[in-house]
Each structure stands twice: as C-alpha cells, then as structure tokens.
Design an enzyme around this catalytic site. Structure first.
Site, PDB file in Angstrom:
ATOM      1  CG  HIS A 412      -1.942  -1.024   1.268  1.00 20.36           C
ATOM      2  ND1 HIS A 412      -3.235  -0.853   0.825  1.00 20.36           N
ATOM      3  CD2 HIS A 412      -1.874  -2.301   1.693  1.00 20.36           C
ATOM      4  CE1 HIS A 412      -3.916  -1.968   0.990  1.00 20.36           C
ATOM      5  NE2 HIS A 412      -3.105  -2.869   1.520  1.00 20.36           N
ATOM      6  CE  LYS A 603      -7.146  13.509   0.080  1.00 14.56           C
ATOM      7  NZ  LYS A 603      -7.036  12.338  -0.746  1.00 14.56           N
ATOM      8  NE  ARG A 604      -4.410   9.905  10.060  1.00 12.60           N
ATOM      9  CZ  ARG A 604      -4.019   9.009  10.959  1.00 12.60           C
ATOM     10  NH1 ARG A 604      -4.730   7.923  11.174  1.00 12.60           N
ATOM     11  NH2 ARG A 604      -2.943   9.214  11.682  1.00 12.60           N
ATOM     12  CE  LYS A 609      -3.090  10.623   3.135  1.00 14.47           C
ATOM     13  NZ  LYS A 609      -3.731   9.709   2.166  1.00 14.47           N
ATOM     14  CB  THR A 711     -10.432   4.308  -1.030  1.00  9.58           C
ATOM     15  OG1 THR A 711      -9.933   4.720   0.244  1.00  9.58           O
ATOM     16  CG2 THR A 711      -9.703   3.067  -1.482  1.00  9.58           C
ATOM     17  CE  LYS A 715     -14.327   5.190   0.831  1.00 18.92           C
ATOM     18  NZ  LYS A 715     -13.499   5.302   2.052  1.00 18.92           N
TER      19      LYS A 715
HETATM   20  C1  26Q Z   1       2.949   0.833  10.727  1.00 18.16           C
HETATM   21  C2  26Q Z   1       3.857   0.589  11.745  1.00 18.16           C
HETATM   22  C3  26Q Z   1       3.598   1.063  13.039  1.00 18.16           C
HETATM   23  C4  26Q Z   1       2.414   1.733  13.302  1.00 18.16           C
HETATM   24  C5  26Q Z   1       1.507   1.961  12.289  1.00 18.16           C
HETATM   25  C6  26Q Z   1       1.774   1.526  11.007  1.00 18.16           C
HETATM   26  C7  26Q Z   1       0.826   1.808   9.906  1.00 18.16           C
HETATM   27  C8  26Q Z   1      -0.544   1.777  10.118  1.00 18.16           C
HETATM   28  C9  26Q Z   1      -1.430   2.077   9.112  1.00 18.16           C
HETATM   29  C10 26Q Z   1       1.273   2.122   8.637  1.00 18.16           C
HETATM   30  C11 26Q Z   1       0.388   2.407   7.621  1.00 18.16           C
HETATM   31  C12 26Q Z   1      -0.970   2.389   7.845  1.00 18.16           C
HETATM   32  C13 26Q Z   1      -1.945   2.720   6.819  1.00 18.16           C
HETATM   33  C14 26Q Z   1      -1.658   2.972   5.560  1.00 18.16           C
HETATM   34  C15 26Q Z   1      -2.701   3.349   4.588  1.00 18.16           C
HETATM   35  O1  26Q Z   1      -3.831   3.618   4.949  1.00 18.16           O
HETATM   36  N1  26Q Z   1      -2.379   3.361   3.287  1.00 18.16           N
HETATM   37  C16 26Q Z   1      -3.352   3.712   2.272  1.00 18.16           C
HETATM   38  O2  26Q Z   1      -3.956   2.523   1.813  1.00 18.16           O
HETATM   39  C17 26Q Z   1      -5.044   2.807   0.954  1.00 18.16           C
HETATM   40  C18 26Q Z   1      -5.701   1.490   0.608  1.00 18.16           C
HETATM   41  O3  26Q Z   1      -4.923   0.789  -0.307  1.00 18.16           O
HETATM   42  C19 26Q Z   1      -4.583   3.568  -0.268  1.00 18.16           C
HETATM   43  O4  26Q Z   1      -5.713   3.924  -1.011  1.00 18.16           O
HETATM   44  C20 26Q Z   1      -3.820   4.820   0.131  1.00 18.16           C
HETATM   45  O5  26Q Z   1      -3.260   5.429  -1.009  1.00 18.16           O
HETATM   46  C21 26Q Z   1      -2.717   4.447   1.117  1.00 18.16           C
HETATM   47  O6  26Q Z   1      -2.073   5.627   1.589  1.00 18.16           O
END
Ligand code: 26Q
Length: 872
Positions: A412, A603-604, A609, A711, A715
């Site tokens: 991702h 979004k975050r 972004k 995503t 939407k």
């Molecule tokens: C990793 C290590 C320690 C703590 C937290 C994390 C962690 C947690 C969540 C790292 C990444 C995430 C989330 C990532 C994320 O949401 N990525 C998004 O995924 C979507 C679905 O595929 C994409 O549409 C987005 O582009 C992408 O940013």
C-alpha cells in the site's frame, strides 16, 4: 469481470449442489418479507442449521420486528418502554437486527465447514468497519420495515442510527479498504474470514481546541458492542521471548523447541459481515488478548501477588490500543507483539478449522487463501512455517510450498519511510524462534539468487531479508514478497512504480508474481446507505441493479443532458449540502451557504497529501478578493477533515493553519461570506456518510507517485463530485474512466517529480519569481493567521521554501490556474451538472465488487458458494 465471476459461481455450484443452479434476479429473489426467508433461496438441505423458528427473532416484517425490539428491550436491556433511555432502544433494536443476521451466520459457517470450499482469509491489523446498524439494515433489505416497526414504538430510526459509536479500528484508507472488501466478499457469496485485532481503544477522537488538534481517547466499547459475540472457547496461546533448544526426535530428525518466557491468550471476538440481499454472512474475527495465568497465588513460584497482577496487565495491554501510522518510534515493541499475536492466533484458528473439516495439514493451502494487507501481518510467513515444521513436523520444503501457495501480499505504499523494518535485537528478544526461521528462509533464498546472478553481491544485499547497513533490521516487505505467490499494488500506476522501484529486484526474478488490483469501495455503504436521495433517483431512472453491478450506472449517460433529470440531480445534491451545512454549524458554529461550491478535502493529514497546497490557494484567493472585491469568483465553501498522527508536528501545524485561515477568512467583512473555510473535526466513517454526498469538488492533490491509490477519490466520484487532481494513484484511472474533459488535471507527473528532484528542487527561487505566491507565504509568516504571532507557522513556511520533499511550490501555479478553471466551470450550471452525472455514471470500475472479483479470480481462486437457509 462480472461474467468472470458468474463463471466462477457456476463452476462451484454444480459439484456443490446441482439442484441449486437457477437464474433470476437476485434482488427480487431475496427481497425480504413477505415470503422471505421462505423464498426461492431456500434449500432443504438437511445439513444446514435451521434458522430460528421464533418470528420475533427471525421475521422480517414490521410486526415481528416490533415484537423482537420489545422482547430485547425487556430481556436484554432489562427495561420497560416507559423508562427506557434512547441507548436502551438502540441496543434493543441492534440486537433485533443481529438476531436476523445470526441464522445466516450459522448457516454460512456450517456450509463452510461441511463442504468443499476454499476460504479467503483477509489478514489485516486494521478493519475500519464504521457503524454497523444502518449497513446491516441495508444489506438485509430491512430498512423500510424497520422504520415502520420503530415508528409504531414511537422511536425514530435516524435518531437511533445517530447513537451508534463506530469501531474506529483503523487509521484510514488501508483499514477502510479491508472493511469494504469484507462487504463485497459476503455480497459476492465468497467464503471469507477477516482476521484482525480487537483494540480496546481505536483511533483517537479528534477535538479542535484553540485551533489545534487535541487527541481524546476513543471509548467505543464503553456502552457495549451489540454486534460482537465473544467466543471464549475459541482461544489460542501465543508465546513471546525466551530461547530455543535443539533436540532429536524418535525418528532421528533434528527438531527445534521454542521455550518462551511469556504466554498470552488470544480470545476470538466475532462480528457478522452480512452480504447485500444474500444469505451469506461471513465472520470478522478479532483477537482480544488475555492473561494466561489466573490470579491464584499458588500459580506463582515466588508467590508474588503483585507480579501476578503485573503479568496480567502486560498481557492485556497487547490488544489495548491501535497505533497511529506516521509515528516512527511509538510503541515499536508492542506493535510487533500485536502483529505476531493476531497472526499466530489466526493461523492456529485456520489449522483448527482445517481439522474440523477433517482435512490433513498438507491440504492447508488448498482450503485457505490468505491475503496480507500490507506488511503488518507478514510475520505470518514465518509463523506458518513454524507451525508446520516445529509443531506439525512437516519437512521444510513441503511447508514452504504450502506457505507460498497460501499467502499473497498487497503493498500500500512506496514511501521508503513507511516500509516496515524491525531492529534485530528487538526481534531476537521478542520472537527468537521466528528470527531463526527468517534466517533459514533467507539462507535458502539468497542461495538461489547467488546461483542465478553469480557475483552480483549488491543484488544479494538489496534482496536479503536482513538489512545489514547500519543497525541490522528485518525487512518485512521482502519477507512478504518471498513468502507469497502473488504481490499486488493498489492502482495501475502504483503497481507499475512498485515493479520499477522498491520491488525491482524481485520483479526481475519473478515477473509473473506481480500484478495490479485497483482498489474499490462498497456502493452499499457509500451510496445506498449514506446517499439515499441519490439511490432513489438512480433506482427510478435505471433500476436497482446498479447496487450489485455498478457498471450499470453507465445507463445514466443518456440522461446527462436531460433538463428535468438534471433538475432532480441538483435537488438531491442540494439537499445533501443543506444537511452537511447544518452539521457544520452544529459542530463548528460556522454558517455556510449551501448554494456555494462545496470544495472538500477529507483524508489523513500528511505532507504528501498536500492539504497545505489547498491552503495556499485559499489564501491567494482571499488576497485577490480583498484587493478586488468585485472579482468574479464562484462562492466557495472549503471543507477540510482528517486526523494528524499525534507525534507528527508538521501535520498538526497544517491543521492549525486551516483553522487559522477559517478564523480570519470567515469573519472578514470584505469577503462578505463569499469564501468560507471549515475544519470539520473528527473525520471518521460516520461523518464521512454526510461528507461525500455533499461534495461538488473532490481534492486529490497529492504529489504524483506518492498516494498509492486513494479510495476517498472513488467515494466522491460515485456521489457526483468532480475531481481536481494530480496524476497520482487511482486518479489516473478515474480520469481515464470519466474522460479528460470531465476531470480537472494539474501538476507534475510522477516522472517529472523525479526529474525535478534529480535536477535539484529550489523552491525559494520559485517563490522569488512568483509575486502572488510570495505574498501568500509572507502573509502566513506575518502571523496574520496565527493571531498576530509570526513564529507559529515559521516551520511550515521554512519547510515549503527550503526542505519540502513533496514539491508543493512546484505545483502551485498550475494548481491555481486549474482552480480558476473550476470556478469558471461552476458558473455554467448545466455543464457542471452534466459533468457531475457523468462522474457517477462512469464510476462503475471503482466498486469493491470488481476489485474482489479480481482477487478471487486471479489470486485466491475462491469460487462463490451459495448459502441457503433451512426451512424453520
Ligand atoms: C505501521 C507501523 C507502526 C504503526 C503503524 C503503522 C501503519 C498503520 C497504518 C502504517 C500504515 C498504515 C496505513 C496505511 C494506509 O492507509 N495506506 C493507504 O492505503 C489505501 C488502501 O490501499 C490507499 O488507497 C492509500 O493510497 C494508502 O495511503
């Protein structure tokens, strides 16, 4: 794609239940009461558990629902209608809906156990499932009857829906994707289990105080969770720490025994995942950690009561809290422990199910297809090897074949800082046996690479599971790739870049292993449930088939220029905007005009972004308007929403800039309300329901090459918003589908971004050369948006001018020009409405049903299995 899926279904039907093949419209076939559950989807197979015989628990008509609600109010909440609180009514109603799910759930579970099926297991540290009540009503086709039943009890369905706390068990896109996929899996009747963690505290709630983000603990479980069924009997032990010992077994084989210092128990907490108008109800199984030992003093050699309590607390801490992403150091050790904990429980559960199905362990890969949602669960590769080799005594090579045939991995992100690694000392201390297994996988793998590329030591170093440069680390993306038979990116561009950059060496060795599955989102939640006005208009215009075949929205194209249809289209949007305007006023006290262009970025919050690019445009526009109050610009309401990771100072500063702008712009008499800026606090799934349907313009303005897919962009599109965006992630495909003339494109391409960086990006020079831009930056630096304190935004301005890896200033001029084209287009209402209709009409590709059918066909090989309810 749909044809493909039907083909899969037919293949599965014949051997499974030849009498069950029938055509017909599923929607009418399974339309509930009256006649359902006794409609044509019934099957009298004696093997299926019978649904509950009491109509108060299973009836889908308003009378049975009403009876059920009253029964549950008394029997579960212990309350009489006269004294019941709104929350009591919510619980009684939620249990009434849950009762209807359970018969389908039991039948699904029973079918999966008793028949030859292949089960998709989605392993994810996050499932951002959102509120469940409304979605379950939609998927059961119960909304109308439920509303009537509640009305008869003097209760309002919408008021009860508003009471539900959402399980915030995810950070953003990745967790929400997992939830959309669970919806599509059930709707497409694919046997599936979602495996994850039951965090006691999900993502924090966001409050805005004095313009700054403040994090507040999420208390989603405080008032109980009606959807959860805890299964104390489904529990597994997971070891941590300790050491390993070698021994020889009776057959003379060398065996390794891991003697952990600590064990934690994982208990299954299940939630039903109901498909749309089908009988399939799959399981989301989340693990809760518990202490193994009892409090009994005699269990402890030292007899140390406080030590015993301490052990218990530590064990229960494991599933306590979800970690925010973008927090480089926080809770590293606990995070790895969480990952191993949920992965080990899940694999042990799969082995248990295999046994229940009466299958030998070597059939594991035939029965289960396991998807790794990013690297977070990738320790599963080593853990399955451990379970097969150490615990089930399989030879290494056989275990490795099973492992690789079981797993597939979705990447991702390409951001190097987001690729997960774990320091060796930490890994060694926490999971010594797993590290040995990783070394062994690595040794065998690198031998192959050396044979194939003799003398290419650099390649070997790059591909190794261990990063030897500096502090040694385990590379989780490499582990996931080596241990999987398929690796995919989440949008066409991202999958290409993946092969060209971070996974290049692996794509050289295994070109066929890499593929793309563009993300998708569920139209049930993001259209039917959250935009009922639009859903009704669509049903009346093109029939209701679009809900499960989103490509049917194409039929709208013929109405795009029809004046009376355009009127109806605008009325739906207008009423959604009025609803959002009310919510904005309620949450922020800001009054916005529903006739203005609603320009939304939710979004975050992250530098890549580029919410700050949007902010720079707004400030520039504000300055232009102040200078020339008669300037013809479209009245706009800029809405932002999203959480910043608690330790990510720059993201928090961006929020402060937005709230600072709002304070100034909204109250400037010279602007006269023509521009409004809103920071909508606590953007989550529930709030999202009100946001996407009200958008005119969707901001998708990340630096090209940085957003894997996005995503939210999908939407917005489905709900008729136009996109202003870069050629990044799925924007590329959105533009392809909708047509370049219906998409506002700006900015550097991914290749150009790389080129600018290679040639040396000097943003300060760009600011010098652009008067408008310089004035914008000067105004921020002057303290104008920070209550006269010039220092507040200095780090942000310095970053933009001197150290910005995301090239905000490089895209600024083009963004401004593009936004001015947006304003011009807004003035032509008919043209805008046409573009809006075409956005919805051409959004069919972005249904998660399409994405899931691609996973099923190309990666998992999981045919559909029809679930039938026995006659009561
Ligand atoms: C990793 C290590 C320690 C703590 C937290 C994390 C962690 C947690 C969540 C790292 C990444 C995430 C989330 C990532 C994320 O949401 N990525 C998004 O995924 C979507 C679905 O595929 C994409 O549409 C987005 O582009 C992408 O940013």
């Amino acid at each position: 794609m749909y044809r493909v899926l039907k083909r899969i279904k037919n293949i599965s039907f014949e051997p499974i239940n030849p009498t069950r093949v029938h055509g017909g419209n599923r929607a009418t076939m399974l339309t509930p009461a009256p006649g359902y559950p006794e409609g044509p989807s019934m099957d009298d197979s004696p093997t299926n558990a019978s649904p509950c015989s009491d109509p108060a628990r299973s009836g889908l008509d308003r009378g049975s629902l009403q009876r059920g609600i009253l029964d549950n109010l008394i029997c579960l909440q212990g309350r009489y209608p006269g004294v019941a609180t709104p929350h009591d009514w919510y619980m009684a109603f939620a249990y009434t809906v849950r009762d209807r799910l359970l018969a389908r759930w039991v039948a699904s579970a029973h079918t999966y156990l008793s028949r030859e099926v292949r089960i998709a297991c989605y392993l994810s540290a996050e499932f951002l499932i959102g509120p469940q009540l409304g979605n379950n009503l939609v998927n059961l086709g119960l909304e109308t009857e439920a509303r009537a039943a509640l009305q008869a009890l003097d209760q309002d369905l919408d008021a009860l829906l508003a009471l539900e706390e959402e399980p915030g068990l995810g950070n953003g896109g990745l967790g929400r994707l997992a939830a959309c996929y669970m919806d599509s899996l059930a709707t497409l009747e694919i046997p599936a289990i979602g495996y994850g963690i039951r965090y006691e505290f999900g993502i924090f709630d966001q409050e805005i105080r004095d313009g700054w983000q403040v994090e507040v603990t999420d208390k989603w479980l405080q008032k109980g969770n009606a959807w959860e069924i805890v299964r104390p009997d489904v529990s597994f032990y997971v070891g941590f720490g300790g050491h390993t010992e070698n021994e020889t077994d009776e057959q003379g084989h060398l065996r390794v025994r891991w003697i952990p210092t600590r064990q934690v128990k994982g208990v299954a907490c299940d939630m039903p995942m109901q498909g749309y108008l089908v009988s399939t109800c799959n399981t989301l199984r989340l693990w809760k950690s518990e202490a193994v030992e009892s409090f009994d003093l005699k269990d402890f050699n030292a007899g140390d009561y406080y030590q015993a309590v301490q052990e218990k607390v530590i064990s229960e801490t494991l599933s306590k809290v979800l970690y925010p992403n973008d927090e480089p150091e926080a809770g590293k050790r606990l995070r790895l422990a969480q990952q191993y904990f949920f992965v080990s429980c899940s694999l042990q559960d799969m082995l248990r199910l295999l046994k229940l199905k009466g299958k030998p362990v070597n059939r594991f890969g035939e029965v289960f297809a396991a998807q790794l949602n990013d690297t977070h669960p990738s320790i599963a590769v080593a853990e399955l090897m451990r379970l097969l080799v150490d615990e089930r005594q399989l030879p290494w090579d056989e275990a490795w074949d099973i492992t690789r045939s079981t797993f597939a991995y979705t990447n991702h992100t390409l951001l190097p800082e987001a690729l997960e690694t774990w320091g060796l000392p930490l890994f060694q201390r926490l999971l010594p046996r797993l590290l040995e297994i990783i070394y062994e996988i690595n040794r065998r793998f690198l031998d192959e690479i050396r044979q194939r590329f003799p003398g290419d030591d650099e390649r070997v170093k790059r591909m190794s599971l261990i990063d030897e440069a500096g502090d040694r680390k385990v590379r989780m993306a490499n582990l996931a790739t080596i241990g999987s038979h398929a690796v995919n990116g989440v949008a066409a561009l991202h999958s290409e870049l993946l092969k060209q950059t971070v996974m290049r060496d692996f794509a050289d060795v295994w070109p066929d292993r890499f593929c793309n599955v563009t993300n998708g989102v569920t139209p049930r939640r993001f259209m039917t449930l959250s935009n009922p006005g639009l859903a009704r208009l669509l049903d009346e215009t093109i029939g209701s088939g679009w809900v499960t075949d989103l490509t049917r929205l194409k039929a709208l194209e013929t109405h795009a220029d029809d004046a009376s249809f355009q009127d109806r289209w605008r009325k739906v949007k207008q009423s959604n905007k009025e609803a959002l305007a009310r919510l904005i006023q309620e949450r922020t006290d800001i009054v916005v005009d529903p006739a203005a262009l609603f320009d939304i970025q939710v979004k975050r919050i992250h530098e890549y972004k580029r919410q700050h690019l949007n902010a720079l445009y707004i400030i520039g526009l504000y300055q232009r308007l102040r200078r020339d109050p008669r300037l013809a610009v479209a009245p706009r309401c800029f809405v932002f929403g999203g959480k910043a990771a608690p330790g990510y100072a720059m993201a928090k500063l961006i929020i402060r800039l937005i709230t600072g702008m709002a304070e100034v712009v909204n109250n400037d008499p010279q602007i006269g309300g023509r521009l409004k800026v809103v920071f909508f606090p606590d953007f989550n799934v529930k709030n999202a329901h009100s946001v996407y349907p009200a958008a005119d313009l969707s901001e998708q303005i990340s630096t090209a090459g940085k957003e894997a897919s996005g995503t939210g962009n999908m939407k917005f599109m489905m709900n008729g918003a136009l996109t202003i965006g870069t050629l990044d992630g799925a924007n590329v495909e959105i533009r392809e589908e909708v047509g370049a003339e219906n998409f506002f494109l700006f900015g550097l391409s991914a290749a150009q971004v790389e080129q600018v960086k290679r040639e040396g990006y000097r943003p300060a020079e760009r600011a010098q050369a652009d008067d408008g831009l310089r004035e914008v930056l000067d105004l921020i630096a002057s303290g104008h948006f920070s209550r006269g304190e010039p220092d507040v935004f200095r780090p942000l301005v310095d970053n933009l001018l001197h150290a910005d890896p995301f090239l905000v200033l490089a895209d600024y001029a083009d963004y401004v020009a593009c936004q001015d084209r947006v304003s011009a287009a807004w003035h032509d209402t008919r043209r805008w409405t046409r573009m809006s209709i075409l956005n919805t009409a051409r959004s069919g590709k972005f249904s998660s049903d399409r994405a899931i059918s691609e996973y099923c066909e190309r990666i998992w090989k999981t045919p559909a299995v029809r679930i039938t309810l026995a006659r009561s």
